[in-house]
Enzyme design. Sequence first.
Site, PDB file in Angstrom:
ATOM      1  N   GLY A 195       2.840  32.444  13.183  1.00  0.00           N
ATOM      2  CA  GLY A 195       4.256  32.610  12.836  1.00  0.00           C
ATOM      3  C   GLY A 195       4.633  31.843  11.575  1.00  0.00           C
ATOM      4  O   GLY A 195       5.513  32.264  10.810  1.00  0.00           O
ATOM      5  N   ARG A 207       2.007  29.983  23.303  1.00  0.00           N
ATOM      6  CA  ARG A 207       0.776  30.504  23.865  1.00  0.00           C
ATOM      7  C   ARG A 207      -0.457  29.698  23.457  1.00  0.00           C
ATOM      8  O   ARG A 207      -1.426  29.590  24.191  1.00  0.00           O
ATOM      9  CB  ARG A 207       0.640  31.948  23.368  1.00  0.00           C
ATOM     10  CG  ARG A 207      -0.483  32.761  23.920  1.00  0.00           C
ATOM     11  CD  ARG A 207      -0.331  32.996  25.388  1.00  0.00           C
ATOM     12  NE  ARG A 207       0.980  33.472  25.760  1.00  0.00           N
ATOM     13  CZ  ARG A 207       1.456  34.678  25.488  1.00  0.00           C
ATOM     14  NH1 ARG A 207       0.757  35.530  24.826  1.00  0.00           N
ATOM     15  NH2 ARG A 207       2.644  35.032  25.902  1.00  0.00           N
ATOM     16  N   HIS A 214      -3.248  37.357  28.709  1.00  0.00           N
ATOM     17  CA  HIS A 214      -3.031  38.010  27.422  1.00  0.00           C
ATOM     18  C   HIS A 214      -4.259  37.879  26.562  1.00  0.00           C
ATOM     19  O   HIS A 214      -4.176  37.773  25.347  1.00  0.00           O
ATOM     20  CB  HIS A 214      -1.838  37.397  26.697  1.00  0.00           C
ATOM     21  CG  HIS A 214      -0.595  37.529  27.480  1.00  0.00           C
ATOM     22  ND1 HIS A 214      -0.171  36.575  28.350  1.00  0.00           N
ATOM     23  CD2 HIS A 214       0.280  38.537  27.554  1.00  0.00           C
ATOM     24  CE1 HIS A 214       0.947  36.986  28.917  1.00  0.00           C
ATOM     25  NE2 HIS A 214       1.233  38.171  28.462  1.00  0.00           N
ATOM     26  N   HIS A 244       0.640  39.111  17.168  1.00  0.00           N
ATOM     27  CA  HIS A 244       1.670  38.708  16.205  1.00  0.00           C
ATOM     28  C   HIS A 244       1.885  39.769  15.123  1.00  0.00           C
ATOM     29  O   HIS A 244       3.035  40.064  14.766  1.00  0.00           O
ATOM     30  CB  HIS A 244       1.324  37.359  15.582  1.00  0.00           C
ATOM     31  CG  HIS A 244       2.443  36.796  14.772  1.00  0.00           C
ATOM     32  ND1 HIS A 244       3.650  36.437  15.325  1.00  0.00           N
ATOM     33  CD2 HIS A 244       2.577  36.576  13.436  1.00  0.00           C
ATOM     34  CE1 HIS A 244       4.461  36.010  14.376  1.00  0.00           C
ATOM     35  NE2 HIS A 244       3.830  36.088  13.218  1.00  0.00           N
ATOM     36  N   ILE A 268       1.273  43.011  15.357  1.00  0.00           N
ATOM     37  CA  ILE A 268       1.895  44.199  15.959  1.00  0.00           C
ATOM     38  C   ILE A 268       3.397  43.966  16.111  1.00  0.00           C
ATOM     39  O   ILE A 268       4.222  44.798  15.748  1.00  0.00           O
ATOM     40  CB  ILE A 268       1.310  44.492  17.365  1.00  0.00           C
ATOM     41  CG1 ILE A 268      -0.203  44.630  17.324  1.00  0.00           C
ATOM     42  CG2 ILE A 268       1.948  45.719  17.991  1.00  0.00           C
ATOM     43  CD1 ILE A 268      -0.842  44.757  18.718  1.00  0.00           C
ATOM     44  N   ASP A 273      -0.882  28.362  11.919  1.00  0.00           N
ATOM     45  CA  ASP A 273      -0.093  29.044  12.946  1.00  0.00           C
ATOM     46  C   ASP A 273       0.318  30.426  12.417  1.00  0.00           C
ATOM     47  O   ASP A 273       0.733  30.562  11.270  1.00  0.00           O
ATOM     48  CB  ASP A 273       1.158  28.213  13.262  1.00  0.00           C
ATOM     49  CG  ASP A 273       2.082  28.975  14.191  1.00  0.00           C
ATOM     50  OD1 ASP A 273       1.667  29.219  15.337  1.00  0.00           O
ATOM     51  OD2 ASP A 273       3.187  29.359  13.754  1.00  0.00           O
TER      52      ASP A 273
HETATM   53  N1  LIG Z   1       9.366  27.398  20.697  1.00  0.00           N
HETATM   54  C1  LIG Z   1       9.098  27.952  19.527  1.00  0.00           C
HETATM   55  N2  LIG Z   1       9.907  27.721  18.469  1.00  0.00           N
HETATM   56  C2  LIG Z   1       9.655  28.270  17.271  1.00  0.00           C
HETATM   57  N3  LIG Z   1       8.605  29.092  17.040  1.00  0.00           N
HETATM   58  C3  LIG Z   1       7.783  29.373  18.068  1.00  0.00           C
HETATM   59  C4  LIG Z   1       7.970  28.824  19.353  1.00  0.00           C
HETATM   60  N4  LIG Z   1       6.971  29.290  20.154  1.00  0.00           N
HETATM   61  C5  LIG Z   1       6.209  30.093  19.385  1.00  0.00           C
HETATM   62  N5  LIG Z   1       6.692  30.136  18.143  1.00  0.00           N
HETATM   63  C6  LIG Z   1       6.217  30.921  17.008  1.00  0.00           C
HETATM   64  O1  LIG Z   1       5.997  32.247  17.457  1.00  0.00           O
HETATM   65  C7  LIG Z   1       4.746  32.687  16.972  1.00  0.00           C
HETATM   66  C8  LIG Z   1       4.171  33.721  17.896  1.00  0.00           C
HETATM   67  O2  LIG Z   1       5.016  34.834  17.899  1.00  0.00           O
HETATM   68  P1  LIG Z   1       4.629  36.082  18.813  1.00  0.00           P
HETATM   69  O3  LIG Z   1       3.353  36.667  18.333  1.00  0.00           O
HETATM   70  O4  LIG Z   1       5.790  36.955  18.952  1.00  0.00           O
HETATM   71  O5  LIG Z   1       4.381  35.275  20.146  1.00  0.00           O
HETATM   72  P2  LIG Z   1       4.100  35.652  21.639  1.00  0.00           P
HETATM   73  O6  LIG Z   1       3.087  36.751  21.620  1.00  0.00           O
HETATM   74  O7  LIG Z   1       3.608  34.343  22.149  1.00  0.00           O
HETATM   75  O8  LIG Z   1       5.415  36.044  22.232  1.00  0.00           O
HETATM   76  C9  LIG Z   1       3.905  31.441  16.883  1.00  0.00           C
HETATM   77  O9  LIG Z   1       2.874  31.597  15.945  1.00  0.00           O
HETATM   78  C10 LIG Z   1       4.919  30.387  16.465  1.00  0.00           C
HETATM   79  O10 LIG Z   1       5.053  30.322  15.063  1.00  0.00           O
HETATM   80  O1  LIG Z   2       3.179  40.027  28.218  1.00  0.00           O
HETATM   81  C1  LIG Z   2       3.922  39.073  28.105  1.00  0.00           C
HETATM   82  C2  LIG Z   2       4.218  38.504  26.797  1.00  0.00           C
HETATM   83  O2  LIG Z   2       4.980  37.330  26.690  1.00  0.00           O
HETATM   84  P1  LIG Z   2       5.368  36.813  25.206  1.00  0.00           P
HETATM   85  O3  LIG Z   2       5.785  35.404  25.324  1.00  0.00           O
HETATM   86  O4  LIG Z   2       6.428  37.697  24.662  1.00  0.00           O
HETATM   87  O5  LIG Z   2       4.122  36.979  24.365  1.00  0.00           O
HETATM   88  C3  LIG Z   2       4.604  38.484  29.267  1.00  0.00           C
HETATM   89  O6  LIG Z   2       5.823  39.145  29.321  1.00  0.00           O
HETATM   90  C4  LIG Z   2       3.876  38.626  30.565  1.00  0.00           C
HETATM   91  O7  LIG Z   2       4.689  38.128  31.590  1.00  0.00           O
END
Ligand SMILES: Nc1ncnc2c1ncn2[C@@H]1O[C@H](COP(=O)(O)OP(=O)(O)O)[C@@H](O)[C@H]1O
Ligand SMILES: O=C(COP(=O)(O)O)[C@@H](O)CO
Length: 594
Positions: free
Chosen positions: A575, A560, A217, A418, A420, A573
């Site tokens: 989020g 991540r 990613h 994040h 997007i 952070d």
């Molecule tokens: N286990 C968790 N519990 C609570 N918040 C989390 C957790 N893991 C990640 N986060 C929050 O999610 C945010 C990232 O969201 P998003 O951009 O949707 O993530 P991703 O691209 O990793 O799916 C992080 O900055 C953090 O605040």
């Molecule tokens: O692209 C992916 C994103 O995962 P998130 O945790 O939602 O950022 C993943 O699905 C690749 O396997």
Amino acid sequence: MTRLFNDPAAFADEALEGFTAAHRRWVRPVTGGVVRATATPAGQVAVVIGGGSGHYPAFSGLVGRGLAHGAAVGNVFASPSARQIHSVATAAHGGGGVLLMYGNYAGDVLHFGQAAERLAADGIETRAFAVADDISSAGPDESAKRRGIAGDLPVFKAAAAAAEQGLPLEEVLRVAERAGARTRSFGIAFSGCTLPGADHPLFTVPEARMAVGLGIHGEPGIGEEALPTADEAALLLVETLLKELPDDVADPAGRRAAVILNGLGSVKYEELFVVYRKVAALLGDAGVEIVDPEVGELVTSFDMAGISLTLTWLDDRLEELWRAPADTPAYRKGALGDPEPHQDRAAATAAGQDTAAAQDTAVSDAAASGTTAVPVASDASRRAAGTVLAALDAVARVVDAHAGELGRIDAVAGDGDHGIGMRRGSSAAHRAAHDAHRLGAGAGTVLTRAADDWADKAGGTSGALWGTILRSLGTSLGDRDAPDAARVAEGVTEASAAVRRLGGAEVGDKTMVDVLVPFADALATATAEGLPLAEAWDRAATTATAAAAGTADLLPRRGRARPHAEKSLGTPDAGAHSLALITRAVHGALLDHH
Ligand SMILES: Nc1ncnc2c1ncn2[C@@H]1O[C@H](COP(=O)(O)OP(=O)(O)O)[C@@H](O)[C@H]1O
Ligand SMILES: O=C(COP(=O)(O)O)[C@@H](O)CO
């Protein structure tokens, strides 16, 4: 650089549309992704894979006989939502249960987990398995935290081939576990990818250097070294993987392994072959017998320049499954014999599924266009729903205004999506709230409708968590009483507990929990002191802003960003920051509505 796109926000949907148009021989579209063009044979376990877009041929390109029965397709770098996964799995189910398979990412784990619960509630026996092959993302003592990269393919394939042989669900799961435990990957990168619509790559590597330990990613590597020759690159990859043998492989000599040399998106096939030439020689020197190697693009990251090596240490059973035929848009092997063993039944079932998919689409279209009836609500709750709608409007606006900034913060140690994801989620939530409010919904229903659409349209970690926050609040407020300040504070406390239950994070892990917990506490204290809601919220929002800033000093322990802990020091952070912005924006809406 991703050059050819229309609206960047529509990129994943448009790519999927083109993919299905080009591959009708193998797949057909259903709500949330694709399933095989042929029906799942009666009683066969359906293997349903999925993940974010931007990784082709993962995941839609791996759907077809001998491999997956369906793929749930998320937005760019964001896991599909639980609703999408549920829809694809329902369409793929052939009566033998469902095995959900995906890479080990927070968003995928949350959404596939929720989908598994919903499928089980529908009476469909379901198991879930996350591939965790990337050895650079966590040490051997924390292997459950590793993320999934090109090892997805051999693990998916082992399970799917076992399903094809007619094994029951528990045994297919055991095959997945065994293949997962024996699969390791390691990679290097020379430049990050540029997302559609972005004008710069997610990370850069200085001239004549390489990043060691890539992610798919655009996560930066965990180290940096001088740019190697092809042979030196091969040596680094092979030596690193030979130091990480599974517990029951004491010595590589005399062992057999499936080998994948994967290109991440912009490394030429010829370059891969030059590297593979040395990989094969080095593995041969170590006494490893290579079985059916693959050299090419199998899990990508847009135009990222990088390569990874995957080894699956085979036993007789895993070798049989690795060698088994498969016929998918992007991966074909051997001959499958009669292509339509269940032609008549398949056609009938497919027609039935088409109807089901059409009904499914109609239901979601009805929900999306706001024509679904809402439960009866009291006048007081309907008035409160107006405030909720104004608050969600403020949320969508503040997220939209800060989307670029949120993406930049996330890109420091995460995947840069994040902004997007939050934009997609908050705007969908506002639309759903608007429709429900127009139909006379109470505050609780407006929030729960908004919750579902946020989670569904955003996917990803934040989609699941924000869906949970709004749903908890909606359940607490309900549709009967006028929610007073104490009730709102209780709802926020419940939302905070629900996020910790779902994501497993605690204060100090550098996530949104670092803001949610002090915000909920401050709101509870201020309302207990008798402050009216807007004033109490103002005080709590100030606490949230300070807490978000404070996350800059923390090292991430989840999600991540964790493998890049040091890089994220000094940056809050993403989020946590978006949550603080939202609490402040909601205060504005509360003031306007009093
Ligand atoms: N286990 C968790 N519990 C609570 N918040 C989390 C957790 N893991 C990640 N986060 C929050 O999610 C945010 C990232 O969201 P998003 O951009 O949707 O993530 P991703 O691209 O990793 O799916 C992080 O900055 C953090 O605040
Ligand atoms: O692209 C992916 C994103 O995962 P998130 O945790 O939602 O950022 C993943 O699905 C690749 O396997």
